[in-house]
Design a protein around this motif. Structure first.
Motif, PDB file in Angstrom:
ATOM      1  N   LYS A  34       0.856  -1.187   0.000  1.00  0.00           N
ATOM      2  CA  LYS A  34       0.000   0.000   0.000  1.00  0.00           C
ATOM      3  C   LYS A  34       0.893   1.239   0.000  1.00  0.00           C
ATOM      4  N   PRO A  35       0.775   2.095  -1.011  1.00  0.00           N
ATOM      5  CA  PRO A  35       1.631   3.277  -1.046  1.00  0.00           C
ATOM      6  C   PRO A  35       1.269   4.248   0.063  1.00  0.00           C
ATOM      7  N   GLN A  36       2.240   5.012   0.506  1.00  0.00           N
ATOM      8  CA  GLN A  36       2.007   5.997   1.557  1.00  0.00           C
ATOM      9  C   GLN A  36       1.896   7.392   0.959  1.00  0.00           C
ATOM     10  N   GLU A  37       1.745   7.468  -0.344  1.00  0.00           N
ATOM     11  CA  GLU A  37       1.619   8.754  -1.015  1.00  0.00           C
ATOM     12  C   GLU A  37       0.177   8.936  -1.462  1.00  0.00           C
ATOM     13  N   ALA A  38      -0.347  10.148  -1.261  1.00  0.00           N
ATOM     14  CA  ALA A  38      -1.742  10.412  -1.590  1.00  0.00           C
ATOM     15  C   ALA A  38      -1.919  11.861  -2.019  1.00  0.00           C
ATOM     16  N   GLU A  39      -3.068  12.121  -2.655  1.00  0.00           N
ATOM     17  CA  GLU A  39      -3.433  13.482  -3.031  1.00  0.00           C
ATOM     18  C   GLU A  39      -4.445  14.006  -2.023  1.00  0.00           C
ATOM     19  N   VAL A  40      -4.261  15.262  -1.589  1.00  0.00           N
ATOM     20  CA  VAL A  40      -5.195  15.890  -0.669  1.00  0.00           C
ATOM     21  C   VAL A  40      -6.439  16.295  -1.453  1.00  0.00           C
ATOM     22  N   ILE A  41      -7.612  15.812  -1.010  1.00  0.00           N
ATOM     23  CA  ILE A  41      -8.881  16.112  -1.658  1.00  0.00           C
ATOM     24  C   ILE A  41      -9.586  17.271  -0.964  1.00  0.00           C
ATOM     25  N   ALA A  42      -9.591  17.246   0.373  1.00  0.00           N
ATOM     26  CA  ALA A  42     -10.257  18.295   1.158  1.00  0.00           C
ATOM     27  C   ALA A  42      -9.550  18.457   2.492  1.00  0.00           C
ATOM     28  N   VAL A  43      -9.602  19.676   3.042  1.00  0.00           N
ATOM     29  CA  VAL A  43      -8.918  20.006   4.290  1.00  0.00           C
ATOM     30  C   VAL A  43      -9.906  20.659   5.243  1.00  0.00           C
ATOM     31  N   GLY A  44      -9.876  20.218   6.499  1.00  0.00           N
ATOM     32  CA  GLY A  44     -10.727  20.819   7.520  1.00  0.00           C
ATOM     33  C   GLY A  44     -10.278  22.236   7.842  1.00  0.00           C
ATOM     34  N   PRO A  45     -11.080  22.962   8.618  1.00  0.00           N
ATOM     35  CA  PRO A  45     -10.778  24.363   8.906  1.00  0.00           C
ATOM     36  C   PRO A  45      -9.692  24.602   9.945  1.00  0.00           C
TER      37      PRO A  45
END
Length: 95
Positions: A34-45
């Motif tokens: 399982k890769p540990q790299e990802a794209e950020v889709i949404a960020v909390g406030p």
């Protein structure tokens, strides 16, 4: 539907695992790590979390490295996402 994270949470979409090793060996489905790299889709406030001021340091579209066993796996509209705390993000990958 859309995932909207709360507090210091971040929604990630995991990048696909490599099909072959650097030496050219093709990996079967179970052997792929399982890769540990990802794209950020949404960020909390951010805000005050557990009595501490939290400023969000990533933004949607960033590529990040996150802790191996971090987060909660979620499936929404046949897409898989991971929700992690900002503390679980180890680095931002810059091109």
């Amino acid at each position: 539907m859309k995932l909207v994270p709360l507090g210091d949470k971040i929604v990630l979409k995991q990048l696909e695992a490599e099909e072959t090793t650097k030496s050219g060996i093709v990996l079967p489905g179970q052997a792929k790590e399982k890769p540990q790299e990802a794209e950020v889709i949404a960020v909390g406030p951010g805000g005050i979390i557990d009595g501490k001021e939290v400023t969000m340091q990533v933004k949607a579209g960033d590529r990040v490295i996150y802790s191996k066993y971090a987060g909660t796996d979620v499936e929404l509209d046949d897409e898989k996402f991971i929700i992690v705390k900002q503390n679980d993000i180890l680095a931002i990958v810059e091109a």
